[in-house]
Design a protein around this motif. Structure first.
Motif, PDB file in Angstrom:
ATOM      1  N   GLU A  23       0.861  -1.190   0.003  1.00  0.00           N
ATOM      2  CA  GLU A  23       0.106  -0.064  -0.067  1.00  0.00           C
ATOM      3  C   GLU A  23       0.832   1.222  -0.039  1.00  0.00           C
ATOM      4  OE1 GLU A  23      -3.596   0.364   0.041  1.00  0.00           O
ATOM      5  OE2 GLU A  23      -4.041  -1.607  -0.173  1.00  0.00           O
ATOM      6  N   ARG A  25       2.942   4.404  -0.904  1.00  0.00           N
ATOM      7  CA  ARG A  25       2.832   5.495  -1.917  1.00  0.00           C
ATOM      8  C   ARG A  25       4.279   5.841  -2.599  1.00  0.00           C
ATOM      9  NH1 ARG A  25      -1.189  10.390  -0.361  1.00  0.00           N
ATOM     10  NH2 ARG A  25      -2.971   9.343  -1.186  1.00  0.00           N
ATOM     11  N   ARG A  63      -2.095   0.574  -4.673  1.00  0.00           N
ATOM     12  CA  ARG A  63      -2.470   2.096  -4.933  1.00  0.00           C
ATOM     13  C   ARG A  63      -1.481   2.730  -5.530  1.00  0.00           C
ATOM     14  NH1 ARG A  63      -2.211   4.661   1.242  1.00  0.00           N
ATOM     15  NH2 ARG A  63      -3.148   6.029   0.073  1.00  0.00           N
TER      16      ARG A  63
END
Length: 160
Positions: A23, A25, A63
């Motif tokens: 997850e 970034r 993501r």
């Protein structure tokens, strides 16, 4: 500081057996020298490392993310993108979530400085957000940290 594996989970959701979902970034690749890893650690943000060895589970982004990577290949520019990064981006799930690139390099290599990041930016049609030399300076760390915060704020405002 958040360890690089903080958001890694065993295969689930978008990842299959033999894969690890993240997850984070910020996704990065760092060779054994560890220059890029040390730079990312100085940022103090959640991150995930693209596996160095083929026998490690493949990383799958869950993501949108920014990619940080060094350039290989010296002055010739051949093979400037690490093969591990090529494999990672050849997975359509990962490529679809790439939102920007940050390049690490060595100015001694002249025109090939941060060439890998420039190539990925052009090929994947995402912005080249920043370039830094070797492990970066304290100013690089501060600028990238602030730039990432602003970038993700803009991204969240521009997407439904």
């Amino acid at each position: 500081m958040v360890p690089a594996s903080a958001t890694l989970t065993p295969a689930s959701g978008s990842a299959a057996a033999g894969e690890t979902a993240t997850e984070s970034r910020l996704v990065y690749f760092s060779s054994i020298s560890g220059y890029t890893r040390r730079f990312v650690e100085k940022l103090g943000v959640d991150s995930a490392r693209i596996p160095l060895f083929a026998y490690e589970p493949a990383l799958v982004a869950a993501r949108p993310f920014v990619l940080v990577l060094p350039t290989y290949g010296g002055e010739e520019g051949r093979h400037s993108i690490p093969p591990q990064v090529v494999r990672f981006l050849n997975d359509p799930r990962n490529r679809a979530l790439l939102r920007g690139v940050i390049g690490a390099g060595n100015t001694n290599f002249g025109t090939t400085y941060c060439l890998a990041a420039r190539k990925i930016s052009a090929k994947c049609n995402v912005p080249l957000l920043y370039r830094f030399e070797l492990m970066g300076t304290p100013e690089d760390v501060a600028l990238v940290r602030q730039g990432l915060e602003e970038f993700w704020t803009q991204q969240s405002q521009s997407r439904p």
